[in-house]
Design a protein around this motif. Structure first.
Motif, mmCIF file in Angstrom:
data_model
loop_
_atom_site.group_PDB
_atom_site.id
_atom_site.type_symbol
_atom_site.label_atom_id
_atom_site.label_comp_id
_atom_site.label_asym_id
_atom_site.label_seq_id
_atom_site.Cartn_x
_atom_site.Cartn_y
_atom_site.Cartn_z
ATOM 1 N N ARG A 65 4.216 3.379 -5.522
ATOM 2 C CA ARG A 65 5.122 2.177 -5.769
ATOM 3 C C ARG A 65 4.778 1.075 -5.138
ATOM 4 N NH1 ARG A 65 8.967 5.689 -3.209
ATOM 5 N NH2 ARG A 65 10.252 4.148 -1.775
ATOM 6 N N SER A 66 5.373 -0.007 -5.330
ATOM 7 C CA SER A 66 5.079 -1.396 -4.783
ATOM 8 C C SER A 66 6.421 -1.870 -4.267
ATOM 9 C CB SER A 66 4.767 -2.275 -5.682
ATOM 10 O OG SER A 66 5.592 -2.626 -6.649
ATOM 11 N N ARG A 67 7.437 -1.091 -3.805
ATOM 12 C CA ARG A 67 8.573 -1.311 -3.217
ATOM 13 C C ARG A 67 8.902 -0.148 -2.096
ATOM 14 N NH1 ARG A 67 13.343 -1.029 -7.260
ATOM 15 N NH2 ARG A 67 13.168 1.173 -8.077
ATOM 16 N N VAL A 68 9.524 -0.578 -1.093
ATOM 17 C CA VAL A 68 9.830 0.532 -0.133
ATOM 18 C C VAL A 68 11.443 0.135 0.318
ATOM 19 C CG1 VAL A 68 7.704 0.678 0.560
ATOM 20 C CG2 VAL A 68 9.233 -0.990 1.797
ATOM 21 N N THR A 69 11.967 1.055 0.881
ATOM 22 C CA THR A 69 13.163 1.023 1.575
ATOM 23 C C THR A 69 12.777 0.739 3.080
ATOM 24 O OG1 THR A 69 13.408 3.378 2.592
ATOM 25 C CG2 THR A 69 14.432 2.916 0.277
ATOM 26 N N VAL A 70 13.928 0.028 3.820
ATOM 27 C CA VAL A 70 13.649 -0.397 4.979
ATOM 28 C C VAL A 70 13.367 0.970 5.891
ATOM 29 C CG1 VAL A 70 14.778 -1.291 7.096
ATOM 30 C CG2 VAL A 70 15.058 -2.311 4.996
ATOM 31 N N GLY A 71 13.956 2.023 5.770
ATOM 32 C CA GLY A 71 13.596 3.421 6.343
ATOM 33 C C GLY A 71 12.146 3.873 6.114
ATOM 34 N N GLU A 72 11.484 3.527 4.963
ATOM 35 C CA GLU A 72 10.390 4.021 4.737
ATOM 36 C C GLU A 72 9.359 2.887 5.388
ATOM 37 O OE1 GLU A 72 10.812 5.915 0.422
ATOM 38 O OE2 GLU A 72 10.555 3.530 0.610
ATOM 39 N N ALA A 90 10.191 1.366 8.166
ATOM 40 C CA ALA A 90 10.031 1.519 9.577
ATOM 41 C C ALA A 90 9.369 2.667 9.900
ATOM 42 C CB ALA A 90 11.516 1.779 10.140
ATOM 43 N N ALA A 91 9.124 3.832 9.090
ATOM 44 C CA ALA A 91 8.236 4.932 9.295
ATOM 45 C C ALA A 91 6.878 4.412 9.328
ATOM 46 C CB ALA A 91 8.774 5.932 8.091
ATOM 47 N N GLY A 98 0.791 -1.065 -0.024
ATOM 48 C CA GLY A 98 -0.174 0.156 -0.127
ATOM 49 C C GLY A 98 0.793 1.335 0.202
ATOM 50 N N PHE A 99 2.098 1.235 -0.106
ATOM 51 C CA PHE A 99 2.893 2.598 -0.119
ATOM 52 C C PHE A 99 2.491 3.294 -1.478
ATOM 53 C CE2 PHE A 99 6.691 4.923 -0.563
ATOM 54 C CZ PHE A 99 7.013 5.303 0.522
ATOM 55 N N PRO A 100 2.206 4.578 -1.031
ATOM 56 C CA PRO A 100 1.859 5.679 -2.112
ATOM 57 C C PRO A 100 2.748 5.614 -3.252
ATOM 58 C CG PRO A 100 1.831 6.583 -0.200
ATOM 59 C CD PRO A 100 2.424 5.173 0.208
ATOM 60 N N LEU A 151 5.549 1.706 9.862
ATOM 61 C CA LEU A 151 5.298 0.706 11.074
ATOM 62 C C LEU A 151 5.215 1.269 12.302
ATOM 63 C CD1 LEU A 151 6.888 -2.718 9.828
ATOM 64 C CD2 LEU A 151 4.557 -1.964 9.728
ATOM 65 N N GLN A 152 6.084 2.675 12.319
ATOM 66 C CA GLN A 152 6.340 3.332 13.515
ATOM 67 C C GLN A 152 7.280 2.423 14.171
ATOM 68 O OE1 GLN A 152 5.134 6.860 14.523
ATOM 69 N NE2 GLN A 152 5.710 6.613 12.399
ATOM 70 N N THR A 153 8.271 1.713 13.839
ATOM 71 C CA THR A 153 9.291 1.076 14.476
ATOM 72 C C THR A 153 10.672 1.629 14.411
ATOM 73 O OG1 THR A 153 9.330 -0.771 12.613
ATOM 74 C CG2 THR A 153 7.902 -1.100 14.548
ATOM 75 N N ALA A 154 11.688 1.130 15.289
ATOM 76 C CA ALA A 154 13.087 1.419 14.998
ATOM 77 C C ALA A 154 13.474 0.911 13.565
ATOM 78 C CB ALA A 154 13.714 0.947 16.235
ATOM 79 N N HIS A 155 14.557 1.278 13.075
ATOM 80 C CA HIS A 155 15.037 1.083 11.986
ATOM 81 C C HIS A 155 15.768 -0.477 12.264
ATOM 82 C CE1 HIS A 155 18.196 0.518 8.683
ATOM 83 N NE2 HIS A 155 17.340 1.289 7.882
ATOM 84 N N HIS A 156 16.482 -0.775 13.194
ATOM 85 C CA HIS A 156 17.080 -2.074 13.380
ATOM 86 C C HIS A 156 16.006 -3.056 13.836
ATOM 87 C CE1 HIS A 156 16.472 -0.731 17.689
ATOM 88 N NE2 HIS A 156 16.676 -1.919 18.163
ATOM 89 N N SER A 157 14.847 -2.894 14.580
ATOM 90 C CA SER A 157 13.706 -3.792 14.395
ATOM 91 C C SER A 157 13.059 -4.237 13.105
ATOM 92 C CB SER A 157 12.597 -3.335 15.485
ATOM 93 O OG SER A 157 13.195 -2.808 16.599
ATOM 94 N N THR A 158 13.166 -3.145 12.147
ATOM 95 C CA THR A 158 12.376 -3.325 11.003
ATOM 96 C C THR A 158 13.274 -4.240 10.045
ATOM 97 O OG1 THR A 158 11.431 -1.153 11.044
ATOM 98 C CG2 THR A 158 11.438 -2.284 8.693
ATOM 99 N N VAL A 159 14.850 -4.164 10.303
ATOM 100 C CA VAL A 159 15.618 -4.864 9.696
ATOM 101 C C VAL A 159 15.453 -6.240 10.097
ATOM 102 C CG1 VAL A 159 17.905 -5.510 9.310
ATOM 103 C CG2 VAL A 159 17.360 -3.201 9.163
#
Length: 144
Positions: free
Chosen positions: A57-64, A66-67, A53-55, A69-77
């Protein structure tokens, strides 16, 4: 500088807030149970949905992700690592900048998300009118 004092809420406003919170919690409980029944955690389901559902495009960076999901970058990794292991997502290096890595759904991830999203859509059809009514009350209608 002192903050302006907010007016006290009425009993009806408290009731509306409590009812809204209850309706949201019921939907979230449905969502958690549906994800677990499909063999993923609620957070994994949220990640799949955030990717799909990312506006624009159908792919995201880990940073995007994380934002979203409202989680820390390392948790998202770690979450992405588990989704890769489950073959629900894959990583893909950017063609423009090889240092940038995107996360996208696999066919298996797409199928799983489609089934979960259909179930969620049906549940929202069922509870949507109640939630809309509660939102209307929270917006000032029927506060007295």
């Amino acid at each position: 500088m002192a903050r302006p004092r907010t007016p006290a809420l009425s009993q009806k406003q408290y009731e509306n807030l409590a009812s809204f919170r209850f309706a949201l919690r019921q939907f979230l409980r449905f969502s958690e149970n549906a994800a677990q029944a499909a063999g993923v955690t609620p957070q994994q389901h949220q990640a799949l949905l955030a990717i799909k559902g990312f506006p624009g495009r159908s792919r995201v960076t880990v940073g995007e992700l994380a934002a979203r999901l409202q989680t820390a970058h390392h948790s998202t990794v770690g979450l992405v690592d588990r989704l890769v292991t489950e073959k629900l997502v894959k990583r893909e290096a950017s063609k423009e900048d090889r240092r940038q890595v995107f996360v996208l759904l696999t066919r298996q991830g797409e199928k799983l998300l489609e089934a979960l999203s259909s179930a969620h859509h049906e549940e929202l059809r069922r509870v949507g009118p109640e939630i809309q009514e509660l939102l209307g009350r929270l917006g000032g209608e029927g506060d007295e």
